[in-house]
Motif scaffolding. Structure first.
Motif, PDB file in Angstrom:
ATOM      1  N   PHE A  57       0.834  -1.211   0.000  1.00  0.00           N
ATOM      2  CA  PHE A  57       0.000   0.000   0.000  1.00  0.00           C
ATOM      3  C   PHE A  57       0.866   1.257   0.000  1.00  0.00           C
ATOM      4  N   LYS A  58       1.979   1.180   0.763  1.00  0.00           N
ATOM      5  CA  LYS A  58       2.866   2.370   0.827  1.00  0.00           C
ATOM      6  C   LYS A  58       3.558   2.612  -0.506  1.00  0.00           C
ATOM      7  N   THR A  71       2.780   1.226  -3.695  1.00  0.00           N
ATOM      8  CA  THR A  71       2.001   1.297  -4.949  1.00  0.00           C
ATOM      9  C   THR A  71       0.603   1.877  -4.759  1.00  0.00           C
ATOM     10  N   GLY A  72       0.200   2.032  -3.479  1.00  0.00           N
ATOM     11  CA  GLY A  72      -1.160   2.532  -3.221  1.00  0.00           C
ATOM     12  C   GLY A  72      -2.206   1.435  -3.420  1.00  0.00           C
ATOM     13  N   LYS A  73      -1.759   0.215  -3.709  1.00  0.00           N
ATOM     14  CA  LYS A  73      -2.711  -0.887  -3.930  1.00  0.00           C
ATOM     15  C   LYS A  73      -2.588  -1.930  -2.828  1.00  0.00           C
ATOM     16  N   ARG A  74      -3.721  -2.616  -2.571  1.00  0.00           N
ATOM     17  CA  ARG A  74      -3.729  -3.683  -1.569  1.00  0.00           C
ATOM     18  C   ARG A  74      -3.575  -5.029  -2.255  1.00  0.00           C
TER      19      ARG A  74
END
Ligand code: 57M
Length: 363
Positions: free
Chosen positions: A314-315, A317-320
């Motif tokens: 998340f940090k 790429t902003g994706k989960r």
């Protein structure tokens, strides 16, 4: 205590001499104590916790029905284990004190955390940093006592590798290594404890696995047959005594599972998850199975790794990667029924324990 009174002091009940007998007795004591005391303990926890919910708002919807379930049931787990060990253990062994000491200290940290969550009616408790610092200090202190004041050596044992042929001695770095194993295991169990019976199931499996490993590491049969030498694992004098703790953990764990199985009447709280996890981590260290424990504790490792991967992803790429971490939330959000997730994770823990035990023979 009974060991001292009945055997060491009088030598009149010979059977008490054997750790195998005392382990069975400790397991039975903790099991019966738990089964008998939990009903009234749960009633008491319910009455004192009335009105305080320990379910966070951001939890999957299905958890809101659990708001009335009392927590901190792990306090009785801890008491039952300590009572059985004090009763049946050989208290002249420093390893036993280190094991009981670390387990109790993590229980205390968890207790303070649980208590603050309930008192302040918020689900945050102690700050993460304070909690971790207390855990590191307590563990490093106890392991240093073991390192400086006993003959416990700082060699590392690798799975599948003959210990006699390869056993790197890492000196004082062992204190850091052991501390990371113990604190890591405690927090991994803590994160796993999010569905009914999800944490205690693998805790029971692990305690049985360590009962076998501790016996194998310490046992000397027929006065001269050193089981560990035969298996090419480290021989640790007195390690068979730790089976008393393992059996007590198993017995108390089974009694807790009786009440924590789906749908749970009680949760263990941090007082339970941190102490049980710390106990298992310490067993891994004391039996020199630190690395194999990553397999045996694979379910706990999976859960903590899912959080680490989720946060890093998340940090960066902003994706989960997961719908929600820890991993059990991911499957809940995928629509798996709670009992299905729990039983499947148990099955995985049993399979991993078997792999861990198989490593005894593959050297
Ligand atoms: C505590 N506590 C349970 C109960 C139990 C860094 C972050 C990943 C930390 C993590 C976290 O806080 N984990 C540790 C988990 C809670 O259970 C209480 O806590 C004790 C154990 N410590 O004994 O007292 C709830 O779990 C349920 N439960 C059962 N049956 C049981 O037998 O159903 C517990 C025991 C109970 C009950 O509902 O209230 C918990 O889950 O809160 N944080 C998280 O787990 C959060 N994850 C998250 O934010 N993920 C993010 C990032 C940070 C990775 C993401 O995926 O993007 C989730 N926690 C919750 N809801 N509650 C988020 C959603």
């Amino acid at each position: 205590m009974l060991y001292y009174l009945l055997y060491q002091h009088n030598q009149w009940i010979n059977v008490v001499r054997y750790p195998s007998f005392r382990a069975i007795a400790a397991g039975a004591t903790a099991l019966i104590a738990g089964l008998l005391l939990y009903p009234s303990f749960i009633r008491w926890l319910k009455s004192v916790q009335r009105g305080s919910s320990n379910v966070r708002e951001d939890t999957p919807e299905t958890h809101q029905v659990k708001a009335g379930t009392p927590t901190m049931g792990g306090a009785l787990l801890l008491v039952a284990i300590m009572f059985s060990c004090l009763l049946w253990g050989d208290l002249t062994d420093i390893k036993m004190w280190v094991l009981m000491g670390i387990t109790t200290q993590f229980g205390l940290v968890g207790f303070i955390d649980d208590y603050r969550k309930l008192r302040q009616h918020d689900s945050k408790g102690l700050s993460g940093k304070v909690r971790l610092l207390a855990q590191f200090v307590a563990t490093a202190g106890m392991i240093s006592i073991l390192y400086f004041f006993s003959d416990f050596d700082s060699r590392v044992s690798f799975p599948v590798v003959n210990f006699d042929l390869y056993n790197p001695d890492i000196g004082w770095v062992y204190i850091v290594f052991a501390t990371v194993v113990i604190v890591g295991t405690a927090n991994a169990v803590n994160m796993t404890d999010g569905l009914d019976g999800l944490a205690i199931g693998p805790v029971i499996t692990s305690s049985f696995t360590f009962l076998v490993l501790a016996y194998a590491a310490g046992a000397v049969l027929l006065k001269s047959f050193v089981v560990a030498d035969y298996l090419r694992i480290p021989h640790i004098e007195g390690a068979e005594e730790l089976t008393v703790f393992c059996a007590a953990l198993m017995g108390a764990g089974i009694s807790f599972l009786w009440y924590n199985s789906y749908p749970a009447s009680v949760f263990m709280g941090d007082v339970g998850s941190l102490s049980m996890g710390a106990g298992l981590g310490t067993l891994a260290v004391l039996t020199k199975n630190e690395i194999v424990s990553a397999i045996i504790h694979g379910v706990f490792l999976m859960e903590i790794m899912s959080v680490i991967i989720q946060v890093i992803s998340f940090k960066l790429t902003g994706k989960r990667v997961f719908r929600m971490a820890p991993l059990h939330h991911h499957y809940e959000l995928k629509g798996w029924a709670e009992p299905k997730i729990i039983v499947r994770f148990w099955i995985i823990s049993i399979m991993l324990a078997m792999v861990g035990l198989a490593s005894l023979k593959l050297r």
